[in-house]
Design an enzyme around this catalytic site. Structure first.
Site, PDB file in Angstrom:
ATOM      1  N   SER A 111       3.970   0.925  -4.806  1.00 51.51           N
ATOM      2  CA  SER A 111       5.007   0.398  -5.703  1.00 51.51           C
ATOM      3  C   SER A 111       4.540   0.533  -7.152  1.00 51.51           C
ATOM      4  CB  SER A 111       5.341  -1.053  -5.373  1.00 51.51           C
ATOM      5  OG  SER A 111       4.179  -1.842  -5.389  1.00 51.51           O
ATOM      6  N   GLY A 129       0.810  -1.213   0.000  1.00 51.53           N
ATOM      7  CA  GLY A 129       0.000   0.000   0.000  1.00 51.53           C
ATOM      8  C   GLY A 129       0.844   1.264   0.000  1.00 51.53           C
ATOM      9  N   LEU A 130       2.145   1.116  -0.315  1.00 48.05           N
ATOM     10  CA  LEU A 130       3.021   2.300  -0.379  1.00 48.05           C
ATOM     11  C   LEU A 130       3.307   2.676  -1.836  1.00 48.05           C
ATOM     12  CD1 LEU A 130       5.500   1.454   2.541  1.00 48.05           C
ATOM     13  CD2 LEU A 130       3.462   2.901   2.617  1.00 48.05           C
ATOM     14  N   ASP A 137      -1.315   8.999  -5.790  1.00 50.17           N
ATOM     15  CA  ASP A 137      -0.102   8.171  -5.731  1.00 50.17           C
ATOM     16  C   ASP A 137       0.884   8.553  -6.822  1.00 50.17           C
ATOM     17  OD1 ASP A 137      -1.672   6.968  -3.861  1.00 50.17           O
ATOM     18  OD2 ASP A 137      -1.916   5.080  -4.942  1.00 50.17           O
TER      19      ASP A 137
HETATM   20  C1  GLA Z   1      -5.068   4.240  -3.572  1.00 53.79           C
HETATM   21  C2  GLA Z   1      -5.310   5.061  -4.833  1.00 53.79           C
HETATM   22  C3  GLA Z   1      -5.292   6.555  -4.543  1.00 53.79           C
HETATM   23  C4  GLA Z   1      -6.166   6.916  -3.359  1.00 53.79           C
HETATM   24  C5  GLA Z   1      -5.919   5.987  -2.179  1.00 53.79           C
HETATM   25  C6  GLA Z   1      -6.885   6.210  -1.063  1.00 53.79           C
HETATM   26  O1  GLA Z   1      -3.763   4.420  -3.101  1.00 53.79           O
HETATM   27  O2  GLA Z   1      -4.364   4.758  -5.819  1.00 53.79           O
HETATM   28  O3  GLA Z   1      -5.666   7.269  -5.696  1.00 53.79           O
HETATM   29  O4  GLA Z   1      -7.515   6.910  -3.718  1.00 53.79           O
HETATM   30  O5  GLA Z   1      -5.982   4.623  -2.553  1.00 53.79           O
HETATM   31  O6  GLA Z   1      -6.733   7.475  -0.521  1.00 53.79           O
END
Ligand code: GLA
Length: 375
Positions: free
Chosen positions: A116, A113-114, A161
């Site tokens: 990649s 969830g970082l 992201d």
């Molecule tokens: C994922 C998505 C982002 C954002 C987050 C939640 O990382 O890629 O666009 O919506 O979830 O904040």
């Protein structure tokens, strides 16, 4: 494989990210508050004079060859789909894509969830820019990388992201307005506190479909509210109008909208707290964000809840929340630096007791977005 760096023409990097606060509101036109990490994807690239792109990895035995004329055909690849998708979008936007060898070296933990995937998409496009002499425009690259994630990889994500991955700045968080893409860099000055990132290490499943479902629910909320309200996005909604028009919405859709309204307010408060050095306030906002993502947005799950609760129960912790899309991945916690070692041991133990999983604490810094080095 090991890379013989001098055999390549450019070394190009893009970052992973942590989101400090502002979750699941980027695709609602809200402001978010992420920071790029020193965890990154590095691409070593050289021209090969063919119409093929040869991909290899420092951390995998895999080798994949992409045919530039058939970039649309690689959606189901386990490795190489992000590269194919981002180069296809880049090419479709009218940019040159040429035959090359690319070695990928990713230090962003996969599935954490970082981001990649954003780091891979952004660095792959930036590397192609370097090779073809196209000036690197980080925002333009972020937009095409996001398109790849949405149209090629099937995750209907926002811009956060890819933007953080491309445009991050060491030592700074980014107060990014996702409606306009205006970005204010805010120094991360946490005084006697540190940000600690911990991975719950739960194997992911169904993340994409649940993510897309949440996004669709916010779109439903907007559509229904627009019958009464003159708003263009949920980020424009205020709490009072939501209360007045709440009966238009099914219960779960109302809860999603409530989260968006409250989280937008928390981001504004968090940026103020960071600027004024009010870590107690910032910590309280992290806790409130997690509670809302758990109860109203329902994207946490047993493991992230246990991890955040373990963190919040330590006396040195001012606040803790899930970061990123949810359903697994990491928490980010604000912790008095003097208590960090004890905090980590406490969280790992409590979390293991609650779930049977061994969490992983990550050591990293707030890093830069795209970097390009001629070799
Ligand atoms: C994922 C998505 C982002 C954002 C987050 C939640 O990382 O890629 O666009 O919506 O979830 O904040």
């Amino acid at each position: 494989m090991t890379v013989n760096v001098k055999d390549y023409a450019y070394k190009v990097t893009a970052a992973g990210r942590v989101n400090i606060i502002g979750e699941h509101i980027d695709y609602c036109g809200g402001k978010v508050f992420p920071a790029a990490l020193a965890f990154k994807n590095t691409v070593y690239i050289r021209p090969n004079g063919t119409d093929k792109i040869n991909l290899s990895w420092t951390t995998l035995d895999e080798k994949v060859t992409l045919d530039i004329a058939k970039l649309g055909d690689y959606k189901s690849l386990k490795y190489g789909n992000y590269q194919a998708g981002s180069l296809l979008m880049w090419k479709n936007a009218g940019n040159p894509v040429v035959g090359c060898d690319m070695v990928q070296d990713c230090t962003v933990p996969f599935g954490s969830g970082l981001s990649s995937s954003a780091a891979i998409e952004v660095s792959t496009i930036a590397a192609m820019c370097a090779l073809t002499g196209v000036p690197v425009d980080p925002v333009g690259i972020a937009v095409e990388a996001q398109r790849a994630e949405r149209e090629y990889c099937g995750v209907n994500c926002g811009i956060m992201d890819q933007y953080a991955s491309a445009c991050g700045k060491a030592g700074h968080a980014m107060l990014l307005d996702c409606a306009t893409l205006a970005c204010e860099y805010v120094p991360i000055d946490t005084g006697d506190c540190s940000l600690v990132i911990i991975d719950c290490k739960k194997p992911h499943s169904l993340v994409e479909s649940k993510y897309n479902e949440r996004r669709a629910e916010t779109e439903t909320a907007l559509r229904l509210l627009q019958k009464k309200l003159n708003i263009n996005s949920l980020a424009e909604l205020d709490g009072r109008s939501l209360e007045e028009c709440g009966s238009l919405l099914p219960h779960n859709v109302y809860n999603r909208a409530r989260h968006v309204v409250d989280e937008c307010a928390r981001v504004a408060d968090a940026a103020k707290a960071m600027k004024s050095g009010d870590m107690v306030k910032l910590g309280a906002l992290l806790n409130a964000s997690h509670a809302s993502l758990k109860d109203l947005y329902e994207v946490t799950g047993k493991e992230l809840d246990a991890l955040a609760a373990a963190a919040q129960s330590h006396p040195a912790c001012l606040g803790s929340r899930m970061t990123g899309g949810g359903f697994g991945g990491c928490t980010v916690s604000l912790v008095r630096t003097s208590g960090v070692e004890d905090f980590k041991a406490h969280v790992l133990e409590k979390y293991f007791e609650a779930t049977g999983y061994t969490a992983a604490v990550y050591q990293t810094q707030i890093g830069d977005g795209i970097t390009v080095e001629k070799i």
